[in-house]
Structure formats: structure tokens, C-alpha cells
Design a protein around this motif. Structure first.
Motif, PDB file in Angstrom:
ATOM      1  N   SER A   1     -12.522  -2.051  -2.595  1.00 22.75           N
ATOM      2  CA  SER A   1     -13.498  -2.698  -3.474  1.00 22.75           C
ATOM      3  C   SER A   1     -14.702  -1.790  -3.654  1.00 22.75           C
ATOM      4  O   SER A   1     -15.198  -1.182  -2.707  1.00 22.75           O
ATOM      5  N   GLY A   2     -15.135  -1.710  -4.876  1.00 24.50           N
ATOM      6  CA  GLY A   2     -16.237  -0.807  -5.215  1.00 24.50           C
ATOM      7  C   GLY A   2     -16.078  -0.412  -6.664  1.00 24.50           C
ATOM      8  O   GLY A   2     -15.541  -1.177  -7.457  1.00 24.50           O
ATOM      9  N   GLU A   3     -16.496   0.777  -6.997  1.00 24.87           N
ATOM     10  CA  GLU A   3     -16.387   1.193  -8.392  1.00 24.87           C
ATOM     11  C   GLU A   3     -14.919   1.322  -8.799  1.00 24.87           C
ATOM     12  O   GLU A   3     -14.061   1.595  -7.973  1.00 24.87           O
ATOM     13  N   GLY A   4     -14.642   1.142 -10.074  1.00 27.30           N
ATOM     14  CA  GLY A   4     -13.268   1.253 -10.543  1.00 27.30           C
ATOM     15  C   GLY A   4     -12.953   0.136 -11.507  1.00 27.30           C
ATOM     16  O   GLY A   4     -13.850  -0.473 -12.073  1.00 27.30           O
ATOM     17  N   ASN A   5     -11.682  -0.173 -11.645  1.00 29.81           N
ATOM     18  CA  ASN A   5     -11.248  -1.130 -12.650  1.00 29.81           C
ATOM     19  C   ASN A   5     -10.242  -2.101 -12.052  1.00 29.81           C
ATOM     20  O   ASN A   5      -9.333  -1.700 -11.350  1.00 29.81           O
TER      21      ASN A   5
ATOM     22  N   PHE B   1     -12.318  -2.023  -8.272  1.00 28.73           N
ATOM     23  CA  PHE B   1     -11.743  -1.307  -7.144  1.00 28.73           C
ATOM     24  C   PHE B   1     -11.872   0.195  -7.368  1.00 28.73           C
ATOM     25  O   PHE B   1     -11.853   0.661  -8.514  1.00 28.73           O
ATOM     26  N   HIS B   2     -11.984   0.885  -6.293  1.00 28.92           N
ATOM     27  CA  HIS B   2     -12.080   2.336  -6.307  1.00 28.92           C
ATOM     28  C   HIS B   2     -10.712   2.885  -5.898  1.00 28.92           C
ATOM     29  O   HIS B   2     -10.187   2.513  -4.857  1.00 28.92           O
ATOM     30  N   GLU B   3     -10.109   3.716  -6.736  1.00 27.99           N
ATOM     31  CA  GLU B   3      -8.799   4.278  -6.405  1.00 27.99           C
ATOM     32  C   GLU B   3      -8.951   5.547  -5.588  1.00 27.99           C
ATOM     33  O   GLU B   3      -9.702   6.444  -5.964  1.00 27.99           O
ATOM     34  N   VAL B   4      -8.222   5.605  -4.479  1.00 29.56           N
ATOM     35  CA  VAL B   4      -8.196   6.805  -3.641  1.00 29.56           C
ATOM     36  C   VAL B   4      -6.740   7.253  -3.553  1.00 29.56           C
ATOM     37  O   VAL B   4      -5.883   6.472  -3.158  1.00 29.56           O
ATOM     38  N   VAL B   5      -6.463   8.475  -3.937  1.00 33.22           N
ATOM     39  CA  VAL B   5      -5.099   8.990  -3.846  1.00 33.22           C
ATOM     40  C   VAL B   5      -5.009   9.872  -2.609  1.00 33.22           C
ATOM     41  O   VAL B   5      -5.784  10.806  -2.451  1.00 33.22           O
ATOM     42  N   LEU B   6      -4.079   9.528  -1.729  1.00 33.68           N
ATOM     43  CA  LEU B   6      -3.918  10.302  -0.491  1.00 33.68           C
ATOM     44  C   LEU B   6      -2.605  11.074  -0.520  1.00 33.68           C
ATOM     45  O   LEU B   6      -1.522  10.489  -0.541  1.00 33.68           O
ATOM     46  N   ASN B   7      -2.721  12.388  -0.520  1.00 34.37           N
ATOM     47  CA  ASN B   7      -1.566  13.274  -0.350  1.00 34.37           C
ATOM     48  C   ASN B   7      -1.478  13.676   1.117  1.00 34.37           C
ATOM     49  O   ASN B   7      -2.429  13.463   1.874  1.00 34.37           O
ATOM     50  N   PRO B   8      -0.369  14.277   1.545  1.00 34.63           N
ATOM     51  CA  PRO B   8      -0.252  14.643   2.957  1.00 34.63           C
ATOM     52  C   PRO B   8      -1.458  15.458   3.448  1.00 34.63           C
ATOM     53  O   PRO B   8      -1.890  16.395   2.774  1.00 34.63           O
ATOM     54  N   GLY B   9      -1.999  15.057   4.582  1.00 33.35           N
ATOM     55  CA  GLY B   9      -3.164  15.724   5.154  1.00 33.35           C
ATOM     56  C   GLY B   9      -4.480  15.110   4.698  1.00 33.35           C
ATOM     57  O   GLY B   9      -5.533  15.448   5.230  1.00 33.35           O
ATOM     58  N   GLU B  10      -4.421  14.204   3.732  1.00 32.61           N
ATOM     59  CA  GLU B  10      -5.664  13.593   3.242  1.00 32.61           C
ATOM     60  C   GLU B  10      -5.861  12.215   3.871  1.00 32.61           C
ATOM     61  O   GLU B  10      -4.895  11.535   4.205  1.00 32.61           O
ATOM     62  N   GLN B  11      -7.107  11.806   4.016  1.00 35.69           N
ATOM     63  CA  GLN B  11      -7.393  10.550   4.712  1.00 35.69           C
ATOM     64  C   GLN B  11      -8.604   9.844   4.126  1.00 35.69           C
ATOM     65  O   GLN B  11      -9.388  10.433   3.397  1.00 35.69           O
ATOM     66  N   TYR B  12      -8.741   8.569   4.473  1.00 41.43           N
ATOM     67  CA  TYR B  12      -9.857   7.762   3.968  1.00 41.43           C
ATOM     68  C   TYR B  12     -10.153   6.685   5.005  1.00 41.43           C
ATOM     69  O   TYR B  12      -9.240   6.120   5.603  1.00 41.43           O
TER      70      TYR B  12
END
Lengths: 178, 178
Positions: free
Chosen positions: B101-105, B121-132
Motif C-alpha cells: 500500500s502506498g503510491e501506485g494504482n 499500491f506500490h509495485e515492487v518487482v523482485l528478481n533473484p538477489g533483490e529484496q524488499y
């Protein structure tokens, strides 16, 4: 430790992360940490690591131990009003010999004599997929087997600056000479 | 979900752990957890996971999402006098689309319409090695890309039983029929 020695250790660690199929970002690869504990013999007493996250409540790291490299005896004490660090080690590659105060024998174990007054240590052998949880204020030290080791650590907040080492010569901060 | 359906999901998850080079013990392989959230369409809304550790202070898990499988919108609220769960997702394999939840659509995003009143909603794309890192009391949901995803979670204690799902039909406990 010189900048070149430091970079050599980083490159060795990156090879182990590759062997263990741990994917790191470029930023993480450029920020692998080397700890020589101030003794200037990093391949004996030392550690390489990447800290994934370290908030007020949670920490996760990926550690590399080179063959027979040892992280010296220490414990995690209460810090900033919170209980000491609790940590779970999970072996991802190689073999890790973990020694935790408790039942066992304090004799010279694989070339490292733990300097504390703790009379007995419990040996835990961690193969890939195996793990062990160390509660706060527990003396422990660990060493890789002949193939080295890659170990994930899941824990409460890391406060390396308050770690208590039995050998008072040891310091957590690595000094890089020009 | 029938026992056979459950076992099918476990076997699919084990294939993903293998692709991601995650080493599990036999005991862990025999205890892979499948969550269908009570909707009976696990390949759409569901999750497979192995819990490594869950103490009062620390939790670590390895999660598998099959292609386009979605973990539905929820949040972690204070439980037993402790702040809500804080969690870091680290992608190990595939691709994870995480919505926080946050900025986004709030439009229909990749086939799943989050049911909450959260407007953006805020979209975060996680590829291998990436984190949130997702802080407590934050609405979030996540979905794998076409190749599925394997995701490590590092967090404070998991208290699944107090998770708040926006869609009130959802339950965390999977019922296995004879």
C-alpha cells in the motif's frame, strides 16, 4: 590488512557464493565485508559476509568461511535495552563445525583453543540444509571444514560493536591500510 | 483440498526448491506446507513454504509461488503485546511482483484485484538477489511471474493466526479432506 589483501578475500568469498548458488546484486558484490578481528591472519581467524538486512528487529546475513577459517569465541550481550542477539545458522554449502558452551570437551579442537573459562563446549556439525539456533549470552565459535562453508544467519538485530570476545585482542572492525 | 492435491502441490514446490538450489533436509521435504487460504483454487490463490525457524523473536522461511500464483492481500497486526510482523522478502529464483500500500494504482493488476479500500499500491518487482522490507500493519500481496518464484523471508515471529485478510472468506489454515 592492505586494500589488496581485503580485495583478495572478497574475491574468494564471491567464488564461494557462486559455488553455493547464492545470487547477489552488483551492489552486494561490491560491499562484501571482511572481518580479520584485528589479528592480521584473516585466513585463520576471520570471516567474509554480506548483510542483507539489519533493522531494529531483524537481521539476515550470508557468511563465507574459507577452509578451516575460524570465527573466534564470542557471545552476544544485551544492547540498548534489548536482549542479546539470538541467531540461527543454516549451512548452505560445505561443512560448518559450531561449538556452543554446554556439554562437550574444551580440549584443542581442530587447531583452535577457545580461550574462555567455559569448561565444556558442545560440537554441532552443520551440513547443507542443517541449522542450529544460538540463544543470547551463549559462548560460541565456529569453523569451516576442508571445503569451506557458506552459512545463512537469521537473527535479531546485529550489534557487532557490543559483541564480547574472550580474547581481548580481538576487535570487530577491520582496519584497511593504504 | 484432498490429500492427493496437497501432495501434488508439495511435489511442485520441491521442484522449485531444486531449481533455486535450495538444499532441504529430508524432514523439511516431508513437511512442506501448502496454504490454499480456504478458497479451493490453490494454483490461483495459494502458497507453498518451509518454515526454517520461528521463535519468539525471529522467523525465517523459504516460499514457493507457482507461475502467477498469488498470496492474497493481508497485513500483520500487533499480536501478544508485540508490534506486528516485519518481513523482508528476498527473491532467490524467478520473479516476484510485490504490491505494497502506498503510491501506485489499484486497477486490476495481472488478474488479481486487491479487495481492500486501500486506494493505491506500490509495485515492487523482485528478481533473484533483490529484496524488499514490509513494515507491520501495511497491506500487501504478491504474485509470481510466468516462471514462478522462490522467495526467502526474514522476519520477526510469524503469527499467521492473527494475519488480517481483506477478503474475509480467506483462512490461513488449510483443510485436508480424506
Amino acid at each position: 590488512m592492505t586494500k589488496q589483501e581485503y580485495n583478495n578475500q572478497v574475491n574468494k568469498a564471491l567464488e564461494y557464493f557462486k559455488k553455493a548458488n547464492i545470487v547477489l546484486t552488483e551492489n552486494e558484490k561490491n560491499n562484501v565485508e571482511v572481518a580479520d578481528f584485528g589479528l592480521g591472519k584473516v585466513n585463520d581467524i576471520g570471516l567474509q559476509l554480506v548483510v542483507y538486512i539489519n533493522t531494529d528487529r531483524v537481521c539476515a546475513k550470508e557468511m563465507v568461511l574459507l577452509p578451516y577459517q575460524t570465527c573466534a569465541e564470542h557471545m552476544h550481550v544485551p544492547t540498548n535495552g534489548q536482549a542479546g542477539k539470538e541467531e540461527t545458522f543454516r549451512c548452505r554449502y560445505g561443512k560448518c563445525y559450531l561449538y556452543v558452551s554446554g556439554e562437550g570437551n574444551k580440549e584443542d579442537i581442530q587447531g583452535y583453543i577457545p580461550p574462555s573459562d567455559v569448561s565444556v563446549f558442545h560440537e554441532v556439525v552443520l551440513n547443507p540444509g542443517e541449522q542450529y539456533t544460538i540463544m543470547p549470552e551463549t559462548w560460541h565459535w565456529f569453523q569451516a571444514g576442508p571445503e569451506g562453508a557458506v552459512i545463512s544467519e537469521f537473527s535479531t538485530r546485529s550489534t557487532d560493536e557490543t559483541d564480547v570476545f574472550t580474547d581481548k585482542r580481538l576487535v570487530r572492525q577491520t582496519v584497511i591500510e593504504d
